[in-house]
Design an enzyme around this catalytic site. Structure first.
Site, PDB file in Angstrom:
ATOM      1  N   CYS A   2       0.859  -1.379  -0.027  1.00  0.00           N
ATOM      2  CA  CYS A   2       0.008  -0.045   0.068  1.00  0.00           C
ATOM      3  C   CYS A   2       0.689   1.451   0.024  1.00  0.00           C
ATOM      4  O   CYS A   2       2.193   1.120   0.227  1.00  0.00           O
ATOM      5  CB  CYS A   2      -0.919   0.058   1.140  1.00  0.00           C
ATOM      6  SG  CYS A   2      -0.468   0.838   2.712  1.00  0.00           S
ATOM      7  N   CYS A   5       2.981   1.874   3.366  1.00  0.00           N
ATOM      8  CA  CYS A   5       3.886   1.029   3.344  1.00  0.00           C
ATOM      9  C   CYS A   5       5.119   1.553   2.411  1.00  0.00           C
ATOM     10  O   CYS A   5       6.446   1.318   3.011  1.00  0.00           O
ATOM     11  CB  CYS A   5       3.475  -0.461   2.997  1.00  0.00           C
ATOM     12  SG  CYS A   5       2.593  -1.051   4.361  1.00  0.00           S
ATOM     13  N   HIS A  44       1.339  -2.895   9.094  1.00  0.00           N
ATOM     14  CA  HIS A  44       0.160  -2.501   8.319  1.00  0.00           C
ATOM     15  C   HIS A  44      -1.174  -3.101   9.004  1.00  0.00           C
ATOM     16  O   HIS A  44      -1.369  -4.161   8.821  1.00  0.00           O
ATOM     17  CB  HIS A  44       0.214  -3.110   6.929  1.00  0.00           C
ATOM     18  CG  HIS A  44      -0.965  -2.993   6.058  1.00  0.00           C
ATOM     19  ND1 HIS A  44      -0.904  -1.918   5.197  1.00  0.00           N
ATOM     20  CD2 HIS A  44      -2.092  -3.455   5.987  1.00  0.00           C
ATOM     21  CE1 HIS A  44      -2.237  -1.616   4.317  1.00  0.00           C
ATOM     22  NE2 HIS A  44      -2.927  -2.617   5.102  1.00  0.00           N
ATOM     23  N   ASN A  85     -10.190   8.638  10.158  1.00  0.00           N
ATOM     24  CA  ASN A  85     -11.005   8.146   9.191  1.00  0.00           C
ATOM     25  C   ASN A  85     -11.133   6.880   9.295  1.00  0.00           C
ATOM     26  O   ASN A  85     -10.189   6.039   8.644  1.00  0.00           O
ATOM     27  CB  ASN A  85     -10.875   9.028   7.946  1.00  0.00           C
ATOM     28  CG  ASN A  85     -11.216  10.599   7.932  1.00  0.00           C
ATOM     29  OD1 ASN A  85     -11.981  10.929   8.796  1.00  0.00           O
ATOM     30  ND2 ASN A  85     -10.365  11.099   7.099  1.00  0.00           N
ATOM     31  N   GLY A  91     -14.914   8.139   4.888  1.00  0.00           N
ATOM     32  CA  GLY A  91     -13.967   8.704   3.636  1.00  0.00           C
ATOM     33  C   GLY A  91     -12.527   8.383   3.634  1.00  0.00           C
ATOM     34  O   GLY A  91     -11.857   9.067   3.099  1.00  0.00           O
ATOM     35  N   THR A  93      -9.718   7.065   2.627  1.00  0.00           N
ATOM     36  CA  THR A  93      -8.931   6.400   0.997  1.00  0.00           C
ATOM     37  C   THR A  93      -7.817   5.714   1.115  1.00  0.00           C
ATOM     38  O   THR A  93      -7.280   5.078   0.356  1.00  0.00           O
ATOM     39  CB  THR A  93      -8.850   7.885   0.490  1.00  0.00           C
ATOM     40  OG1 THR A  93      -7.832   8.562   0.989  1.00  0.00           O
ATOM     41  CG2 THR A  93     -10.168   8.693   0.064  1.00  0.00           C
ATOM     42  N   HIS A  96      -4.700   1.986   5.443  1.00  0.00           N
ATOM     43  CA  HIS A  96      -3.339   1.760   6.204  1.00  0.00           C
ATOM     44  C   HIS A  96      -3.737   2.741   7.151  1.00  0.00           C
ATOM     45  O   HIS A  96      -3.695   3.896   7.040  1.00  0.00           O
ATOM     46  CB  HIS A  96      -2.088   1.965   5.533  1.00  0.00           C
ATOM     47  CG  HIS A  96      -0.892   1.598   6.512  1.00  0.00           C
ATOM     48  ND1 HIS A  96       0.288   1.004   5.994  1.00  0.00           N
ATOM     49  CD2 HIS A  96      -0.595   1.853   7.972  1.00  0.00           C
ATOM     50  CE1 HIS A  96       0.990   0.938   6.997  1.00  0.00           C
ATOM     51  NE2 HIS A  96       0.444   1.441   8.055  1.00  0.00           N
ATOM     52  N   HIS A  98      -4.239   5.452   9.939  1.00  0.00           N
ATOM     53  CA  HIS A  98      -3.498   6.659  10.195  1.00  0.00           C
ATOM     54  C   HIS A  98      -4.114   7.688  10.983  1.00  0.00           C
ATOM     55  O   HIS A  98      -5.261   7.768  10.605  1.00  0.00           O
ATOM     56  CB  HIS A  98      -2.851   7.413   8.718  1.00  0.00           C
ATOM     57  CG  HIS A  98      -4.062   7.544   7.730  1.00  0.00           C
ATOM     58  ND1 HIS A  98      -4.692   6.540   7.170  1.00  0.00           N
ATOM     59  CD2 HIS A  98      -4.734   8.681   7.323  1.00  0.00           C
ATOM     60  CE1 HIS A  98      -5.615   6.879   6.367  1.00  0.00           C
ATOM     61  NE2 HIS A  98      -5.735   8.046   6.481  1.00  0.00           N
ATOM     62  N   HIS A 100      -4.682  11.726  11.404  1.00  0.00           N
ATOM     63  CA  HIS A 100      -4.379  13.230  10.796  1.00  0.00           C
ATOM     64  C   HIS A 100      -4.052  14.217  12.083  1.00  0.00           C
ATOM     65  O   HIS A 100      -4.970  14.098  12.967  1.00  0.00           O
ATOM     66  CB  HIS A 100      -5.404  13.914   9.957  1.00  0.00           C
ATOM     67  CG  HIS A 100      -5.768  13.036   9.011  1.00  0.00           C
ATOM     68  ND1 HIS A 100      -5.442  13.529   7.766  1.00  0.00           N
ATOM     69  CD2 HIS A 100      -6.472  11.673   8.702  1.00  0.00           C
ATOM     70  CE1 HIS A 100      -6.333  12.680   6.696  1.00  0.00           C
ATOM     71  NE2 HIS A 100      -6.652  11.594   7.360  1.00  0.00           N
TER      72      HIS A 100
HETATM   73  P1  DGP Z   1      -8.107   9.523   4.604  1.00  0.00           P
HETATM   74  O1  DGP Z   1      -7.588   8.096   4.175  1.00  0.00           O
HETATM   75  O2  DGP Z   1      -9.259  10.119   3.925  1.00  0.00           O
HETATM   76  O3  DGP Z   1      -8.038   9.548   5.944  1.00  0.00           O
HETATM   77  O4  DGP Z   1      -6.873  10.495   4.059  1.00  0.00           O
HETATM   78  C1  DGP Z   1      -5.757   9.999   3.518  1.00  0.00           C
HETATM   79  C2  DGP Z   1      -4.713  11.063   3.436  1.00  0.00           C
HETATM   80  O5  DGP Z   1      -3.395  10.708   2.988  1.00  0.00           O
HETATM   81  C3  DGP Z   1      -5.154  12.186   2.494  1.00  0.00           C
HETATM   82  O6  DGP Z   1      -5.267  13.492   3.265  1.00  0.00           O
HETATM   83  C4  DGP Z   1      -3.949  12.470   1.619  1.00  0.00           C
HETATM   84  C5  DGP Z   1      -2.837  11.776   2.239  1.00  0.00           C
HETATM   85  N1  DGP Z   1      -1.959  11.162   1.171  1.00  0.00           N
HETATM   86  C6  DGP Z   1      -2.405  10.082   0.277  1.00  0.00           C
HETATM   87  N2  DGP Z   1      -1.277   9.806  -0.593  1.00  0.00           N
HETATM   88  C7  DGP Z   1      -0.447  10.257  -0.098  1.00  0.00           C
HETATM   89  C8  DGP Z   1       1.037  10.288  -0.293  1.00  0.00           C
HETATM   90  O7  DGP Z   1       1.501   9.697  -1.184  1.00  0.00           O
HETATM   91  N3  DGP Z   1       1.937  11.037   0.524  1.00  0.00           N
HETATM   92  C9  DGP Z   1       1.430  11.947   1.609  1.00  0.00           C
HETATM   93  N4  DGP Z   1       2.420  12.800   2.142  1.00  0.00           N
HETATM   94  N5  DGP Z   1       0.195  12.082   1.797  1.00  0.00           N
HETATM   95  C10 DGP Z   1      -0.710  11.103   1.242  1.00  0.00           C
END
Ligand code: DGP
Length: 112
Positions: A2, A5, A44, A85, A91, A93, A96, A98, A100
């Site tokens: 992912c 990862c 993960h 989230n 929402g 996306t 994995h 995380h 915020h």
């Molecule tokens: P969410 O799954 O909705 O909680 O948000 C995923 C967050 O991950 C989104 O705010 C944008 C961030 N994101 C997605 N791809 C990348 C990436 O390749 N690099 C970084 N630094 N952030 C990413």
């Protein structure tokens, strides 16, 4: 593998703010506020809905790191928000888990 990862493995570049053997914190690529970073376990886990009792330690560590890294930003002095989230309706996306950390703006009493 992912996308987070790949960030953990340094296959995709990111602006890393903190790293240890268990977690990594890096800037969100699409910031919604002056401070917006993510704290991610290296293990993960797909989402908060997937955590098990054995993951309690890592969940506590993640929140501790959220606090530690937020302290490095003067913009977070007056507060910040930590968001997870979980799943489709929230929402999520990236599948994995995380957290915020968002700061540098007055979010008032709004839930979102
Ligand atoms: P969410 O799954 O909705 O909680 O948000 C995923 C967050 O991950 C989104 O705010 C944008 C961030 N994101 C997605 N791809 C990348 C990436 O390749 N690099 C970084 N630094 N952030 C990413």
């Amino acid at each position: 593998m992912c996308i987070f990862c790949k960030i953990i493995e340094k296959e995709i570049p990111s602006t890393i703010l903190y790293e240890d053997d268990k977690v990594i914190a890096f800037k969100d690529v699409n910031p919604v506020a002056p401070v917006h970073f993510l704290v991610v376990p290296k293990q993960h886990i797909a989402s908060l809905a997937e955590v098990e009792d054995a993951d309690e330690g890592i969940l506590g560590h993640i929140l501790n790191v959220c606090s530690k890294v937020a302290k490095t930003f003067p913009e977070c002095e007056n507060g910040y928000r930590v968001i997870n989230n979980c799943g489709e309706n929230a929402g999520q996306t990236v599948h994995h888990i995380h957290f915020h950390v968002i700061g540098g703006v007055n979010m008032g009493e709004k839930l979102i």
